[in-house]
Design an enzyme around this catalytic site. Sequence first.
Site, PDB file in Angstrom:
ATOM      1  N   GLU A 223       0.817  -1.219   0.000  1.00 32.33           N
ATOM      2  CA  GLU A 223       0.000   0.000   0.000  1.00 32.33           C
ATOM      3  C   GLU A 223       0.848   1.266   0.000  1.00 32.33           C
ATOM      4  O   GLU A 223       0.408   2.320   0.453  1.00 32.33           O
ATOM      5  CB  GLU A 223      -0.963  -0.004   1.204  1.00 32.33           C
ATOM      6  CG  GLU A 223      -1.892  -1.202   1.202  1.00 32.33           C
ATOM      7  CD  GLU A 223      -2.765  -1.298   2.434  1.00 32.33           C
ATOM      8  OE1 GLU A 223      -3.837  -1.928   2.360  1.00 32.33           O
ATOM      9  OE2 GLU A 223      -2.379  -0.750   3.490  1.00 32.33           O
TER      10      GLU A 223
ATOM     11  N   GLU B 137      -6.096  -7.748  -1.206  1.00 33.30           N
ATOM     12  CA  GLU B 137      -6.451  -7.978   0.196  1.00 33.30           C
ATOM     13  C   GLU B 137      -7.954  -7.888   0.374  1.00 33.30           C
ATOM     14  O   GLU B 137      -8.545  -6.836   0.155  1.00 33.30           O
ATOM     15  CB  GLU B 137      -5.806  -6.937   1.128  1.00 33.30           C
ATOM     16  CG  GLU B 137      -4.301  -6.937   1.194  1.00 33.30           C
ATOM     17  CD  GLU B 137      -3.775  -5.908   2.204  1.00 33.30           C
ATOM     18  OE1 GLU B 137      -4.570  -5.441   3.051  1.00 33.30           O
ATOM     19  OE2 GLU B 137      -2.584  -5.568   2.136  1.00 33.30           O
TER      20      GLU B 137
END
Length: 893
Positions: free
Chosen positions: A465, A559
């Site tokens: 991320e 995710e």
Amino acid sequence: MVSVGKTKLDSGWLAARSTEVHLTGTQLTTTHPPSIARYSPWMEAEVPGTVLGTLVKNKVVPDPFYGLENETIIDIADSGREYYTFWFFKTFEAKLSGNQHLDLNFRGINYSAEVYLNGNKKNLPKGMFRRHSLDVTDILHPEGQNLLAVLVHPPDHPGAIPPKGGQGGDHEIGKDVATQYVQGWDWMAPIRDRNTGIWDEVSISITGPVKIIDPHLVSSFFDDYKRVYLHATTELVNKSAWVAECTLNIQVTTDLGDNTCLIEHLQSQHVSIPAGSQVQYTFPQLFFYKPNLWWPNGMGKQSMYHVAITVDVKGYGESDSWSHLFGFRKIESHIDSATGGRLFKVNGQPIFIRGGNWILSDGLLRLSRKRYETDIKFHADMNFNMLRCWAGGLAERPDFYHYCDIYGLLVWQEFWITGDVDGRGDPISNPDGPLDHDLFMLCARDTVKLLRNHASLALWVGGNEQIPPKDINAALTDDLKLHPFFKNVLNENDESTTESHLAFQDPSQYLDGTRVYIKGSLWEGFADGNGGWTDGPYEIQNPEDFFKDSYYKYGFNPEVGSVGMPVAATIRATMPPEGWQIPLFKPSGGGYIEEVPNPIWYYHKYIPYSKPGKVHDQIELYGAPKDLDDFCLKAQLVNYIQYRALLEGWTSRMWTKYTGVLIWKTQNPWTGLRGQFYDHLLDQTAGFYGCRCAAEPIHVQLNLATYFIEVVNTTSNKLSNVAVAASVWDLEGTCPYYKVFEKLSVPPKKTVSISEMKYPKSKNPKPVYFLLLKLYYMSDYGILSRNFYWLHLSGGNYKLLEPHRKTKIPLKIISKILITGATYEVHMHVQNTSKKPDSKTLTHLNNFVSSQSNDDFDTSSLEPIHEKANEKHGVSLFQRIYRSFAEENDGLK
């Protein structure tokens, strides 16, 4: 002459806190070697392992994973770094012959160390993910008994834990090149010593005058994978004071079984190496015609070749050797124009990714080959084909990759950058990554060299991320650039291309050159592709929502997570009685329920099975739980439905909307209560079996949003002349609905909608019912896939199931167990005596298609894991054997 080779130093270590040792390293390794005595600070050490692991082993501190015991252990932020600075001591035997050399090797130290050997000091510089190799030939004891002491210092910036915990604590750990989860996360309590220790393999290696360093193996493919070349480059170091005249050999063999191998290639080359110098040598490429290829789990066999490199020095003999299991395969990926997701291909075949996010086996780094094999085999048993090694954890170890090679799990490996710790956290963290960018790159390059020969390694990713700082990202992009053979610009069937390939630099001379580098987990075909916070969600969902077009916008979700409650025996084994209290069910308006967990569950990061305002409590659908056993049993029913629906929902849109999904996460490195398919004690949740069902390569399923029956074929072969039988059964055991859809064909790599299951629209449907779907060959009724659902009408619940809890199914079971050494062979005959088969339904004709598997059963997988947090009471050996057979035997559906 002592034989060349490597010896692990993995036992017989002692450890002591540095502030309690009043001797120098020179004294410890000359005149005052330590021993364990009544008032001595020295204790048996965990090496490989960490300081905290050693303290737990010796019961100096309690098991941090049990109950709230972690709160009783002093954190490094409060104690200071000196408290977790430890001495480690070991003796070893080594007496060399002439012209032999000995290297002392550390594959991982966290974070820096001072090494003393026989009174001589050497420093190991900072960095958790770098190897150290010390030539100690000149300081070995002439009698062969050597004394080794290592003073290990914690990370420079261990940081503190804010009152609210936080993702990565106060983010200070990000200033070092180390694991970041150790300051705690929303799924993990803080690790008090920040993983300080000799955490990976220690060894000594004996060589002659010439040493082999970091060979690189690469395979290239031409003519539709018929013509294949093996490329090999290695570094060679001449440690002698004269020119070494060498014969460098490479041998490739395949295992035929029965201790027999076939030599595919044997090549020898002459190399002269100047005194005291290091050279790079590239072998002439080796040609293979149609070799056996390595395939991911579910696509084919994981064929492996044994590659051995040896160097013989004139006047000495064999000086060094190196070997590796190698799989011929080609991995490609691109951003798919139809979905926007990254689409992977292996050996030219597209692969729909269904896998999970991996943290690490154990939060205290009690890593072992045995544990790795169990972990990886569990993922293969779930029919997964990819694991993502999350950036806040480890650059995983060679043993991890070895078993991913063996069981066919592709690996996405990230470097040590996370959004929470490196610029996007709360509070905003340091956006410039670690303080020492050169150290980061040194660790990254060394990690690539350590892992690059593994067939399972699929791609490198800069961070979780987040993108690495500009200079680090630029360096990684340049270092990991693809060789022209792997850029998706060559036509493999173009003869001009195959004839001109020799004009290119040999691909084994690249640092890697075969795998794509992606700058971050939310970029370039993952999530929205541009770094937006577009992964997730991480909570309970309505099962039907996974199938809806509005659920997730993008082609590849790196995710998505949900619940993970273990079985009741695990709760009792890992928590004191006050942790056995189930959540309070608190009405929150609109018919929704809020779950309020006890403090121990809260500390262990419990995720509730409800989301007020969106998702009704999925456990309460079965009736209010009475106690821990009731709660955990109902949680398993929910786990199964939740994760089966997640994967079936994604697979329903294979290639039309999605190219893949990775579940957050598959397991916990401690006794956590969220996101897991098996707990830290290796007991599966029902989510394990939900995934195993949904991720079958060939699968029949019900779209829970439309109630259409779908057939999934992820294989490369067309399914022809198959049928689907759909039968509904009510709670009285009658079959009010039965349909067969015959003469079906399903193209390869497709999900096909067959027909609507219309029972809910029939006259007077039952409020709760069972649906059995079978996909089978019409020729012999052999079952390809079987899927069993329990369903309720819209707006209903499963409370009608409660009275049937005590119903006994009249089964007649005959079992026979044969024990040979450590192998248990179990034969079971199970007969339902309640009713004769109904010839009208044809279901009695079905039989399971044999699944060819190399799986076997190893009783070592039943061994306890760690001390207090594994004492499951009332579980017999044969109960555990039964569980393991039930989870591993493909015939037990």
